[in-house]
Design a protein around this motif. Sequence first.
Motif, PDB file in Angstrom:
ATOM      1  N   ASP A  93       0.836  -1.198   0.000  1.00  0.00           N
ATOM      2  CA  ASP A  93       0.000   0.000   0.000  1.00  0.00           C
ATOM      3  C   ASP A  93       0.873   1.252   0.000  1.00  0.00           C
ATOM      4  N   ASP A  94       1.207   1.738  -1.193  1.00  0.00           N
ATOM      5  CA  ASP A  94       2.023   2.950  -1.332  1.00  0.00           C
ATOM      6  C   ASP A  94       1.337   4.187  -0.775  1.00  0.00           C
ATOM      7  N   GLY A  95       0.013   4.170  -0.707  1.00  0.00           N
ATOM      8  CA  GLY A  95      -0.734   5.332  -0.242  1.00  0.00           C
ATOM      9  C   GLY A  95      -0.900   5.420   1.256  1.00  0.00           C
ATOM     10  N   TYR A  96      -0.374   4.437   2.000  1.00  0.00           N
ATOM     11  CA  TYR A  96      -0.543   4.431   3.453  1.00  0.00           C
ATOM     12  C   TYR A  96       0.246   5.562   4.102  1.00  0.00           C
ATOM     13  N   ARG A  97      -0.371   6.215   5.036  1.00  0.00           N
ATOM     14  CA  ARG A  97       0.282   7.242   5.846  1.00  0.00           C
ATOM     15  C   ARG A  97       0.024   6.898   7.303  1.00  0.00           C
ATOM     16  N   SER A  98       1.100   6.784   8.050  1.00  0.00           N
ATOM     17  CA  SER A  98       0.932   6.412   9.456  1.00  0.00           C
ATOM     18  C   SER A  98       0.370   7.578  10.250  1.00  0.00           C
ATOM     19  N   GLY A  99       0.011   7.294  11.461  1.00  0.00           N
ATOM     20  CA  GLY A  99      -0.544   8.310  12.345  1.00  0.00           C
ATOM     21  C   GLY A  99      -1.851   7.807  12.922  1.00  0.00           C
ATOM     22  N   PRO A 100      -2.333   8.479  13.949  1.00  0.00           N
ATOM     23  CA  PRO A 100      -3.556   8.018  14.598  1.00  0.00           C
ATOM     24  C   PRO A 100      -4.735   7.988  13.638  1.00  0.00           C
ATOM     25  N   VAL A 101      -5.489   6.923  13.719  1.00  0.00           N
ATOM     26  CA  VAL A 101      -6.687   6.775  12.911  1.00  0.00           C
ATOM     27  C   VAL A 101      -7.856   7.440  13.624  1.00  0.00           C
ATOM     28  N   HIS A 102      -7.882   7.304  14.939  1.00  0.00           N
ATOM     29  CA  HIS A 102      -8.965   7.866  15.736  1.00  0.00           C
ATOM     30  C   HIS A 102      -8.407   8.944  16.661  1.00  0.00           C
ATOM     31  N   PRO A 103      -9.155  10.009  16.869  1.00  0.00           N
ATOM     32  CA  PRO A 103      -8.684  11.052  17.779  1.00  0.00           C
ATOM     33  C   PRO A 103      -8.713  10.554  19.222  1.00  0.00           C
ATOM     34  N   MET A 104      -7.886  11.146  20.034  1.00  0.00           N
ATOM     35  CA  MET A 104      -7.885  10.801  21.448  1.00  0.00           C
ATOM     36  C   MET A 104      -9.122  11.413  22.097  1.00  0.00           C
ATOM     37  N   PRO A 105      -9.917  10.613  22.810  1.00  0.00           N
ATOM     38  CA  PRO A 105     -11.085  11.168  23.491  1.00  0.00           C
ATOM     39  C   PRO A 105     -10.646  12.232  24.504  1.00  0.00           C
ATOM     40  N   PRO A 106     -11.374  13.339  24.592  1.00  0.00           N
ATOM     41  CA  PRO A 106     -10.984  14.412  25.517  1.00  0.00           C
ATOM     42  C   PRO A 106     -10.843  13.934  26.960  1.00  0.00           C
ATOM     43  N   GLU A 107     -11.703  13.004  27.378  1.00  0.00           N
ATOM     44  CA  GLU A 107     -11.638  12.503  28.757  1.00  0.00           C
ATOM     45  C   GLU A 107     -10.332  11.750  28.998  1.00  0.00           C
ATOM     46  N   PHE A 108      -9.892  10.987  27.992  1.00  0.00           N
ATOM     47  CA  PHE A 108      -8.656  10.230  28.113  1.00  0.00           C
ATOM     48  C   PHE A 108      -7.458  11.185  28.128  1.00  0.00           C
ATOM     49  N   SER A 109      -7.481  12.173  27.255  1.00  0.00           N
ATOM     50  CA  SER A 109      -6.413  13.168  27.210  1.00  0.00           C
ATOM     51  C   SER A 109      -6.293  13.903  28.545  1.00  0.00           C
ATOM     52  N   ALA A 110      -7.427  14.321  29.102  1.00  0.00           N
ATOM     53  CA  ALA A 110      -7.423  15.021  30.392  1.00  0.00           C
ATOM     54  C   ALA A 110      -6.907  14.121  31.508  1.00  0.00           C
ATOM     55  N   ALA A 111      -7.308  12.847  31.488  1.00  0.00           N
ATOM     56  CA  ALA A 111      -6.856  11.916  32.520  1.00  0.00           C
ATOM     57  C   ALA A 111      -5.343  11.705  32.429  1.00  0.00           C
ATOM     58  N   LEU A 112      -4.814  11.608  31.210  1.00  0.00           N
ATOM     59  CA  LEU A 112      -3.370  11.447  31.044  1.00  0.00           C
ATOM     60  C   LEU A 112      -2.613  12.695  31.504  1.00  0.00           C
ATOM     61  N   GLU A 113      -3.175  13.864  31.208  1.00  0.00           N
ATOM     62  CA  GLU A 113      -2.527  15.118  31.622  1.00  0.00           C
ATOM     63  C   GLU A 113      -2.458  15.250  33.143  1.00  0.00           C
ATOM     64  N   SER A 114      -3.439  14.714  33.832  1.00  0.00           N
ATOM     65  CA  SER A 114      -3.461  14.840  35.294  1.00  0.00           C
ATOM     66  C   SER A 114      -2.718  13.705  36.000  1.00  0.00           C
ATOM     67  N   ASN A 115      -2.178  12.756  35.233  1.00  0.00           N
ATOM     68  CA  ASN A 115      -1.483  11.614  35.823  1.00  0.00           C
ATOM     69  C   ASN A 115      -0.168  11.394  35.072  1.00  0.00           C
ATOM     70  N   PRO A 116       0.935  11.960  35.579  1.00  0.00           N
ATOM     71  CA  PRO A 116       2.218  11.866  34.875  1.00  0.00           C
ATOM     72  C   PRO A 116       2.724  10.435  34.690  1.00  0.00           C
ATOM     73  N   VAL A 117       2.450   9.557  35.641  1.00  0.00           N
ATOM     74  CA  VAL A 117       2.894   8.167  35.521  1.00  0.00           C
ATOM     75  C   VAL A 117       2.184   7.496  34.341  1.00  0.00           C
ATOM     76  N   ALA A 118       0.867   7.662  34.267  1.00  0.00           N
ATOM     77  CA  ALA A 118       0.094   7.076  33.172  1.00  0.00           C
ATOM     78  C   ALA A 118       0.495   7.704  31.838  1.00  0.00           C
ATOM     79  N   ARG A 119       0.728   9.021  31.826  1.00  0.00           N
ATOM     80  CA  ARG A 119       1.126   9.690  30.581  1.00  0.00           C
ATOM     81  C   ARG A 119       2.464   9.144  30.082  1.00  0.00           C
ATOM     82  N   GLN A 120       3.411   8.930  30.989  1.00  0.00           N
ATOM     83  CA  GLN A 120       4.720   8.398  30.600  1.00  0.00           C
ATOM     84  C   GLN A 120       4.564   6.966  30.062  1.00  0.00           C
ATOM     85  N   ALA A 121       3.721   6.171  30.699  1.00  0.00           N
ATOM     86  CA  ALA A 121       3.483   4.800  30.214  1.00  0.00           C
ATOM     87  C   ALA A 121       2.822   4.837  28.838  1.00  0.00           C
ATOM     88  N   TRP A 122       1.860   5.752  28.635  1.00  0.00           N
ATOM     89  CA  TRP A 122       1.195   5.898  27.340  1.00  0.00           C
ATOM     90  C   TRP A 122       2.213   6.233  26.258  1.00  0.00           C
TER      91      TRP A 122
END
Length: 175
Positions: A93-122
């Motif tokens: 597939d020459d047309g493939y471009r990597s990168g996220p297919v789905h956006p990060m849910p805002p709740e998940f993003s906020a939870a990662l921002e408030s938890n440095p250990v989880a963010r580092q693991a992510w």
Amino acid sequence: MDSTDILRFRATIGINNINPYVLVSARDAQRLKQGWRRPMPVRVRVNGVPEAWWRINMMPLGDGSFYLYLHAEVRKAAASQVGDAVDVELAFDDGYRSGPVHPMPPEFSAALESNPVARQAWEALIPSLQKEILRYFQQVKSAEAKARHLERAMYVLSGGQARFMARSWSGGQVS
């Protein structure tokens, strides 16, 4: 797609842990893309379906061969299951471009921002597992299920030991 660029073969669907796959030999993989060693983007049809090919990344085994994982939608459309012999058509597939297919849910993003250990693991997770988790969140419909999955994700990313997404986690990573 030029028909000369299509690799056709017959193979039996095997299983790796819980993941159904077809093995693509090193010789066949080289015919698709010479010297490729990382996940290989391909277009695929199984038993002649679908009309518009699926886009899938084949996963390298380290010896030049690849696993072509066949998710449930592929197997259902092809009327096949583990142990069945199937006709496979593959093209790089020459047309493939990597990168996220789905956006990060805002709740998940906020939870990662408030938890440095989880963010580092992510951030330490391989990109394909990050994509899989984001796809998993995208498929959840009810608010209760979303909250439950978010809680479980944060628990395992924070170092908790549990099952999440059909995997055992410990210390913020798949064990």
